[in-house]
Scaffold this active site. Structure first.
Site, PDB file in Angstrom:
ATOM      1  CB  SER A 236      -2.066   9.855   8.208  1.00 40.25           C
ATOM      2  OG  SER A 236      -2.378  11.146   8.801  1.00 40.25           O
ATOM      3  CG  ASP A 456      -8.017   8.689  13.263  1.00 39.43           C
ATOM      4  OD1 ASP A 456      -7.136   9.616  13.701  1.00 39.43           O
ATOM      5  OD2 ASP A 456      -7.439   8.061  12.403  1.00 39.43           O
ATOM      6  CG  HIS A 484      -3.549   8.993  13.364  1.00 31.42           C
ATOM      7  ND1 HIS A 484      -4.816   8.995  12.377  1.00 31.42           N
ATOM      8  CD2 HIS A 484      -2.511   9.164  12.644  1.00 31.42           C
ATOM      9  CE1 HIS A 484      -3.900   9.721  11.268  1.00 31.42           C
ATOM     10  NE2 HIS A 484      -2.896   9.631  11.360  1.00 31.42           N
TER      11      HIS A 484
END
Length: 514
Positions: A236, A456, A484
């Site tokens: 991320s 995602d 995610h």
């Protein structure tokens, strides 16, 4: 049910807190005190006080002789492995300056020979603890590597950003999608007050907590553990750290895995709200196909139930003890569950059904896990660090720009864009953004593995495509699935990443299916 809530809070807490490209939402409306002025023409910049958060200290005299990368790393046994603290300059633009900060690391040592070096890991956020992440990182097939996680500056056991829990509570008690000027004013004031409390308690740290600062810390840590090149896994926001590292230090970039890429183009082809909208539509389709789904027999019916309940909660919150599940808390909980995939979506269906039948306990517990809220009303550090880092990285276009972005998001994302509301965090921040460090490119670096998941929510798949292209040395790994962060959830993805760390670099794009 209480036990289930506790287990679920742990699951979804790891999903967002460990891997989160975090969005900000709030809960029960509570009028914030008017402690600090709102500046509608720009950020409400304030003088920086001289305060000393934990771990901030005078630069030791021996640094003059040894340099920052000449420190001794004194690893000591600790829970989950070995831990150490080292120092870094508060200001990398003035490494001979008088002030140092502390960086905390945890190492899970290699268990097989020959040892291949270190893989540094970063879980994202910004604000996630890399030290905690290291202990849970799946190292199957990577036992020849030390796994080292560090808490970036401003985070966790490193010198932390310190903010008022009271102001955190007040902020999260606002209506995140204000319906009138009074609610909008309260939301702005709560953001301003929280930012002021962070500055009051953190001082100069807030001016020296950018991604560029963290990347320079990371290169120092690489040198301190004795690695010639950086091997790295970032999830991320951690992908931005890794990509910026390759741009600043291409000659020492080794094997970098960037999983669930953020946007580095500055154009944001697909907004985060579109990712959450897409994920909610995927959930709705999945739920409609389950025999036990009580929310509807079609994706449209399920989406209608979620939307109607979201609207209803704005004026009719559900009581949960002495608190309430309001629209904003419900939106937070739904989004929290959309960080995960089908393996936990049944809890989302249960939570929505409970809430529409007057029981908000499960959804409020999920929202609390996202907020890092403890039972006593105190908060963990994740969301305190979040604005401090991103608002130093990112210029903004003020409240008017935030309102325009929210309106545009609502046009293309009828649930997520409408109910997540405007992002007033950075327009309310008391510290100016840093000067633009320039585009992220990685000419001269080794091939970089960029991973994107088609479903995602928090970092839409398109970000991975554009990141792999912009880096110039990117190798795209596509995971056709939901949730995610891909690593640890699919054997094809896991094998591709492990092979890459063992110097089997994909020649072309790779696709894995759920």
């Amino acid at each position: 049910m209480i036990a289930s809530v506790t287990v679920l809070a742990v699951i979804v807490g790891l999903t967002a807190a460990a891997f989160g490209a975090v969005f900000v939402q709030r809960s029960t409306p509570t009028e914030p005190p008017d402690d600090n002025p709102i500046n509608r023409d720009g950020r409400p910049l304030q003088p920086v006080p001289e305060v000393t958060p934990d771990g901030m200290t005078e630069r030791p005299a021996e640094i003059d002789e040894l340099g920052w990368d000449g420190q001794d790393v004194a690893w000591q046994p600790c829970e989950g492995g070995e831990c150490a603290e080292v120092l870094a300059p508060l200001d990398w633009d003035d490494p001979a300056g008088p002030t140092a900060i502390t960086l905390f690391m945890r190492k899970v040592p290699a268990t097989q020979s020959p040892r291949l070096g270190t893989i540094f890991v970063n879980p994202g956020g910004p604000g996630g603890s890399g030290a905690d992440f290291a202990t849970g990182f799946d190292r199957t097939g990577l036992e020849q590597y030390d796994i080292v996680g560090w808490d970036p500056r401003g985070v966790g056991a490193s010198t932390p950003v310190v903010c008022s829990d009271t102001d955190m509570e007040i902020l999260f008690n606002q209506d995140s999608s204000p319906d009138d000027e009074a609610e909008r004013e309260d939301l702005m004031q709560a953001e301003v007050n929280l930012g002021a409390s962070c500055l009051e308690n953190s001082g100069q740290l807030l001016e020296n907590i950018s991604t560029v600062d963290t990347v320079q810390d990371l290169d120092m840590l690489r040198s301190l553990v004795g690695d010639r090149r950086l091997n790295y896994y970032g999830a991320s926001y951690g992908t931005e750290v890794g990509a910026r590292y390759a741009s600043m230090f291409p000659q020492t970039s080794g094997r970098l895995v960037l999983d669930s890429a953020v946007d580095i183009t500055g154009e944001e082809e697909v907004a985060q709200s579109e990712g959450f909208q897409r994920a909610l539509e995927n959930f709705s389709q999945w739920c409609a196909e389950q025999e036990q789904c009580v929310l509807g027999g079609s994706a449209e019916e399920v989406m209608g139930v979620v939307t109607d309940l979201t609207v209803k909660l704005d004026s009719e919150p559900v009581s949960v003890g002495n608190r309430s599940l309001t629209q904003s808390a419900f939106v937070t909980a739904v989004a929290q569950m959309l960080y995960s995939d089908e393996s936990v979506w049944s809890y989302l269906g249960q939570g929505v059904d409970d809430a529409r039948n007057g029981d908000g306990q499960l959804m409020l517990a999920i929202a609390d896990s996202y907020w890092n809220r403890n039972d006593d009303g105190s908060y963990g550090g994740l969301l305190k660090s979040f604005n401090a880092i991103r608002c130093l990285d990112e210029p903004d276009e003020g409240y008017a720009g935030a309102d325009a972005d929210a309106a545009a998001a609502a046009e293309v994302s009828p649930w997520a864009g409408r109910f997540m509301g405007p992002d007033y965090g950075c327009p309310s921040w008391p510290v100016a953004a840093i000067e633009d460090p320039g585009p992220i490119e990685a000419e001269g670096a080794e091939p970089i593995l960029v991973v994107g998941t088609t479903g995602d929510s928090a970092t839409p798949y398109e970000n991975a495509v554009s990141m792999a292209d912009q880096l110039g040395v990117g190798r795209l790994l596509t995971f056709e699935g939901n949730g995610h962060v891909a690593y640890g959830r699919n054997e094809c993805v896991n094998t591709t990443i492990r092979d890459y760390f063992l110097d089997r670099v994909p020649e072309d794009e790779t696709t894995c299916s759920a």
